[in-house]
Enzyme design. Sequence first.
Site, PDB file in Angstrom:
ATOM      1  N   ASN A 161      -1.294  -1.546   5.663  1.00  0.00           N
ATOM      2  CA  ASN A 161      -0.765  -1.839   6.992  1.00  0.00           C
ATOM      3  C   ASN A 161      -1.164  -0.812   8.048  1.00  0.00           C
ATOM      4  O   ASN A 161      -1.153  -1.102   9.232  1.00  0.00           O
ATOM      5  CB  ASN A 161       0.763  -1.943   6.936  1.00  0.00           C
ATOM      6  N   CYS A 335       8.822   3.627  11.431  1.00  0.00           N
ATOM      7  CA  CYS A 335       9.448   4.371  12.503  1.00  0.00           C
ATOM      8  C   CYS A 335      10.730   3.670  12.889  1.00  0.00           C
ATOM      9  O   CYS A 335      10.710   2.569  13.400  1.00  0.00           O
ATOM     10  CB  CYS A 335       8.453   4.401  13.655  1.00  0.00           C
TER      11      CYS A 335
HETATM   12  N1  PLP Z   1       4.656  -4.666   3.347  1.00  0.00           N
HETATM   13  C1  PLP Z   1       3.772  -4.326   4.291  1.00  0.00           C
HETATM   14  C2  PLP Z   1       2.366  -3.986   3.877  1.00  0.00           C
HETATM   15  C3  PLP Z   1       4.126  -4.320   5.635  1.00  0.00           C
HETATM   16  O1  PLP Z   1       3.228  -3.992   6.563  1.00  0.00           O
HETATM   17  C4  PLP Z   1       5.472  -4.639   5.986  1.00  0.00           C
HETATM   18  C5  PLP Z   1       5.922  -4.603   7.387  1.00  0.00           C
HETATM   19  O2  PLP Z   1       5.515  -3.765   8.158  1.00  0.00           O
HETATM   20  C6  PLP Z   1       6.362  -4.980   4.958  1.00  0.00           C
HETATM   21  C7  PLP Z   1       5.927  -4.991   3.655  1.00  0.00           C
HETATM   22  C8  PLP Z   1       7.789  -5.329   5.260  1.00  0.00           C
HETATM   23  O3  PLP Z   1       7.894  -6.605   5.817  1.00  0.00           O
HETATM   24  P1  PLP Z   1       9.186  -7.084   6.639  1.00  0.00           P
HETATM   25  O4  PLP Z   1       9.118  -6.381   7.959  1.00  0.00           O
HETATM   26  O5  PLP Z   1       9.016  -8.564   6.772  1.00  0.00           O
HETATM   27  O6  PLP Z   1      10.382  -6.705   5.859  1.00  0.00           O
END
Ligand code: PLP
Length: 395
Positions: A161, A335
């Site tokens: 991410n 954050c």
């Molecule tokens: N996994 C990854 C790689 C993410 O980027 C995110 C959110 O930023 C999540 C899990 C969590 O997702 P959610 O915000 O739908 O709980």
Amino acid sequence: MSKHDKNALIYLDNNATTELDPLVIEAMLGELRRGPSNPSSQHAAGQQSRRRLDEAMESIAELLGTRVNEPGSSRLVFTSGGTEANNLALRSLRGGTGPLITSLIEHPSVLAVAQSEERRGRPVHYLPVDRDGVVNLERLAECLGEYPTRATVVSIMSANNESGVIQPIERISQMCRSAGVALHIDATQSIAKMPLRLDALAASAITLTPHKFHGPVGVGALWVAAGEELEPQMLGGQQQLGTRPGTEPLPLVVGMAQATRLGIERLTHSAAFMASLRDDFETTLFTQFPELVIHGRSVQRLPNTSYVSFVGANRQSMLMALDLAGIACSSGSACTSGSSPPSHVLRAMGAGAAEVDSAIRFGVSRLTVKEDMARAIEIISRCYKRLRHTRNVEN
Ligand code: PLP
């Protein structure tokens, strides 16, 4: 607020969340306006809701290259989002007590669970990554050699991410299959940004969440392979076969189905569009400031992500200056308090303090307005020129 208004916000934080596609809003409004809807109610209205839920679920499955609702098929367990789906997978796949192998660059919704499991005595291994942010497969092979048991769970994201770096997930899947262990893939950032067919990944479970691709926030799903049992983490009703009780949020699922349809049908075009915006953005900035470090640039990345260290500037000062100038972006790491902790991803990639301290993540989307990018570059250049000698290194 017109998107072409030259004072309008330029939203470049699409890895955090995305704006709803107007067609998603329309689909959700249509569902919301139908009146009370509980797919578990026995009356006719409830049965109609059940049919619409099944249709939405089957449509998501088909678009993502998998099948649900057939005897012996895989299934989609709806959750409140990616965080819950990751928690569910890690805590409940294959009994939830065997060795856990994950990587140092996972999202906090995986890492925090792994750390909590570790405190409860479960063996946990964190795979290192190379300088480009790619998971070390030799270490994975060693860990699988150490724990080749059915109870072992490997959890690796398909793309990061922060850096956008794509992980060798097909290879990881082959390795897990040969070792007979479970593989959970956090595909949160990949759907509608790169081609992914869920069945073909041959994993045990896969996390999805539509707010990263112009769908609603507050819903997600864990795809679960045929034959995999999940221990429920919440108790209550019998919805979703008791695996994740609670009334299914039909309007959100309908929005998820519409977002998936638009994201997948437009994928080829939108991936090329996002990559061209991102590549122009990086090339223009880098030509102007050769000292910039662009992370993961030499390996396969998501088409929309640019993770840049503005060496010499402090990331928090940059973020505030950009925010005041109308650009929304982020430091990449989770954050919640308005501050930005140093990135665990960059640290795992071996980045030095100067790079970690000055790293900012930009993410475009298929709805980004091309003309906004030139203005974004101009503002970013101006802010960087002003702040590049003010760095205050954190350790
Ligand atoms: N996994 C990854 C790689 C993410 O980027 C995110 C959110 O930023 C999540 C899990 C969590 O997702 P959610 O915000 O739908 O709980």
